[in-house]
Design a protein around this motif. Sequence first.
Motif, mmCIF file in Angstrom:
data_model
loop_
_atom_site.group_PDB
_atom_site.id
_atom_site.type_symbol
_atom_site.label_atom_id
_atom_site.label_comp_id
_atom_site.label_asym_id
_atom_site.label_seq_id
_atom_site.Cartn_x
_atom_site.Cartn_y
_atom_site.Cartn_z
ATOM 1 N N SER A 229 0.868 -1.304 -0.003
ATOM 2 C CA SER A 229 0.013 -0.150 0.089
ATOM 3 C C SER A 229 1.021 1.166 -0.173
ATOM 4 C CB SER A 229 -0.710 0.075 1.273
ATOM 5 O OG SER A 229 -1.401 1.212 1.416
ATOM 6 N N ARG A 230 0.803 2.055 -0.845
ATOM 7 C CA ARG A 230 1.608 3.252 -1.314
ATOM 8 C C ARG A 230 0.822 4.500 -0.587
ATOM 9 N NH1 ARG A 230 4.237 0.393 -0.229
ATOM 10 N NH2 ARG A 230 6.007 -1.009 -1.604
ATOM 11 N N ARG A 231 -0.461 4.634 -1.192
ATOM 12 C CA ARG A 231 -1.036 5.813 -0.824
ATOM 13 C C ARG A 231 -2.766 5.558 -0.718
ATOM 14 N NH1 ARG A 231 -1.655 10.788 -4.445
ATOM 15 N NH2 ARG A 231 -1.763 9.340 -5.963
ATOM 16 N N SER A 232 -3.492 6.192 0.199
ATOM 17 C CA SER A 232 -4.584 5.838 0.047
ATOM 18 C C SER A 232 -5.350 7.310 0.545
ATOM 19 C CB SER A 232 -5.049 5.190 1.264
ATOM 20 O OG SER A 232 -6.612 4.988 1.355
ATOM 21 N N TRP A 233 -6.584 7.875 -0.176
ATOM 22 C CA TRP A 233 -6.945 9.055 0.033
ATOM 23 C C TRP A 233 -8.606 8.691 -0.032
ATOM 24 C CZ3 TRP A 233 -4.387 7.475 -4.045
ATOM 25 C CH2 TRP A 233 -5.058 7.800 -5.372
ATOM 26 N N PRO A 244 -25.244 14.732 -6.360
ATOM 27 C CA PRO A 244 -24.304 13.685 -5.856
ATOM 28 C C PRO A 244 -24.826 12.525 -5.108
ATOM 29 C CG PRO A 244 -24.302 15.436 -4.356
ATOM 30 C CD PRO A 244 -25.209 15.894 -5.417
ATOM 31 N N SER A 245 -24.137 11.319 -4.945
ATOM 32 C CA SER A 245 -24.323 10.602 -3.945
ATOM 33 C C SER A 245 -24.105 11.311 -2.629
ATOM 34 C CB SER A 245 -23.567 9.175 -4.111
ATOM 35 O OG SER A 245 -23.394 8.363 -3.239
ATOM 36 N N ASP A 246 -24.526 10.729 -1.474
ATOM 37 C CA ASP A 246 -24.290 11.131 0.037
ATOM 38 C C ASP A 246 -22.995 10.489 0.357
ATOM 39 O OD1 ASP A 246 -25.603 8.622 -0.123
ATOM 40 O OD2 ASP A 246 -26.814 8.969 1.777
ATOM 41 N N HIS A 247 -22.240 9.555 -0.657
ATOM 42 C CA HIS A 247 -20.984 9.109 -0.079
ATOM 43 C C HIS A 247 -19.956 9.422 -1.246
ATOM 44 C CE1 HIS A 247 -22.323 5.692 2.441
ATOM 45 N NE2 HIS A 247 -23.553 6.105 2.131
ATOM 46 N N THR A 248 -18.426 9.470 -0.994
ATOM 47 C CA THR A 248 -17.590 9.802 -1.818
ATOM 48 C C THR A 248 -16.447 8.771 -2.123
ATOM 49 O OG1 THR A 248 -16.558 11.810 -2.850
ATOM 50 C CG2 THR A 248 -15.891 11.036 -0.607
ATOM 51 N N PRO A 249 -15.739 8.480 -3.101
ATOM 52 C CA PRO A 249 -15.011 7.426 -3.427
ATOM 53 C C PRO A 249 -13.999 7.622 -2.272
ATOM 54 C CG PRO A 249 -15.448 8.575 -5.522
ATOM 55 C CD PRO A 249 -15.895 9.288 -4.387
ATOM 56 N N VAL A 250 -13.319 6.267 -1.733
ATOM 57 C CA VAL A 250 -12.165 6.114 -1.145
ATOM 58 C C VAL A 250 -11.139 5.241 -2.169
ATOM 59 C CG1 VAL A 250 -11.109 5.044 1.015
ATOM 60 C CG2 VAL A 250 -13.506 6.115 1.145
ATOM 61 N N VAL A 251 -10.080 5.837 -2.217
ATOM 62 C CA VAL A 251 -9.100 5.027 -2.908
ATOM 63 C C VAL A 251 -7.772 4.677 -2.361
ATOM 64 C CG1 VAL A 251 -7.831 5.550 -5.451
ATOM 65 C CG2 VAL A 251 -9.997 6.794 -4.738
ATOM 66 N N CYS A 252 -7.440 3.479 -2.869
ATOM 67 C CA CYS A 252 -6.094 3.077 -2.475
ATOM 68 C C CYS A 252 -5.098 2.534 -3.758
ATOM 69 C CB CYS A 252 -6.228 1.768 -1.455
ATOM 70 S SG CYS A 252 -4.622 1.482 -0.505
ATOM 71 N N GLU A 253 -3.807 2.876 -3.488
ATOM 72 C CA GLU A 253 -2.712 2.761 -4.506
ATOM 73 C C GLU A 253 -1.736 1.745 -4.058
ATOM 74 O OE1 GLU A 253 -2.206 6.338 -7.559
ATOM 75 O OE2 GLU A 253 -0.575 6.096 -6.271
ATOM 76 N N PHE A 254 -1.570 0.476 -4.724
ATOM 77 C CA PHE A 254 -0.602 -0.297 -4.591
ATOM 78 C C PHE A 254 0.537 -0.513 -5.470
ATOM 79 C CE2 PHE A 254 -4.910 -1.459 -3.063
ATOM 80 C CZ PHE A 254 -4.561 -1.942 -1.637
ATOM 81 N N SER A 255 1.768 -0.778 -5.035
ATOM 82 C CA SER A 255 2.954 -0.913 -5.882
ATOM 83 C C SER A 255 2.933 -2.189 -6.753
ATOM 84 C CB SER A 255 4.189 -1.007 -5.129
ATOM 85 O OG SER A 255 4.323 -2.200 -4.131
#
Length: 255
Positions: A229-233, A244-255
């Motif tokens: 796991s390199r980054r998450s936001w 909009p949706s009442d939720h927003t995306p959660v993202v994670c980047e892997f090497s």
Amino acid sequence: MKIATWNVNSVLARLPLVLRWLAEARPDVLCMQELKCTAERFPAAEFAELGYRSEVFGQPTYNGVGIVSRSPIEDVRRGLPDDEEGAQARLLAGTVEGVRLVNVYVPNGQSVGTDKYRFKLEWLRRLRDFLDDEYWADDEVLLCGDFNVAPEDRDVHDPEHWRGKILCSRPERAAIETIREWGFTDAFRQHYKEGGHYSWWDYRAGSFPRNTGLRIDHVWVSEPLSARSRRSWIDKEPRGWERPSDHTPVVCEFS
DNA sequence: ATGGTGGATGGTCCA
């Protein structure tokens, strides 16, 4: 590899926003919850135009989970093994590039003490059993989705106001902790320790502009994935778009 | 105090 989760609150109502976000963010995988449509009505062609294949566990009106991915999705599984016939569509698992994805829409629970609340706790217990029976924590396993639980006070804009309430009650936090103890790390918390980061804001009372939100959407990873796991936001931008949706995306980047 | 808003639906239910 970039993996995202987003409760879209109706994939048909939200299609323009979801396609816009995919075109801009270009994740390899997007796990969606609350599709509110059947597999037949799922707009697979529109996703395919952006280069995404899709797998769907649909249901009319409520629930529904989907995975769209630029790489093939293998070994797809729909629902928990002990789901009854016609059970709510809340879990969709698939393997992408060797990563076992488990996409969940955890029951909301309505309010503490109701039948729906008991169903939520029981559903989480069955999810833990499913993980115990089917997966190994030393494999690359990623559990993501709308968990409908803010795990800690730092995930809540006003912890005293929310104390003991739905999404924050002690039994819910204990149930979600039992899931984590299977062998997961919160990928977002690997990279951010402070509070003030939320993934959901109620449509009512101007919650988004006031940032009175909760962090209830999560990407949890097993140890081998945690090491990659390199980054998450949390990408707050789509929450500010039109309709909009009442939720927003959660993202994670892997090497 | 039991709101406030939004989606699917075509009555309310769910979040």
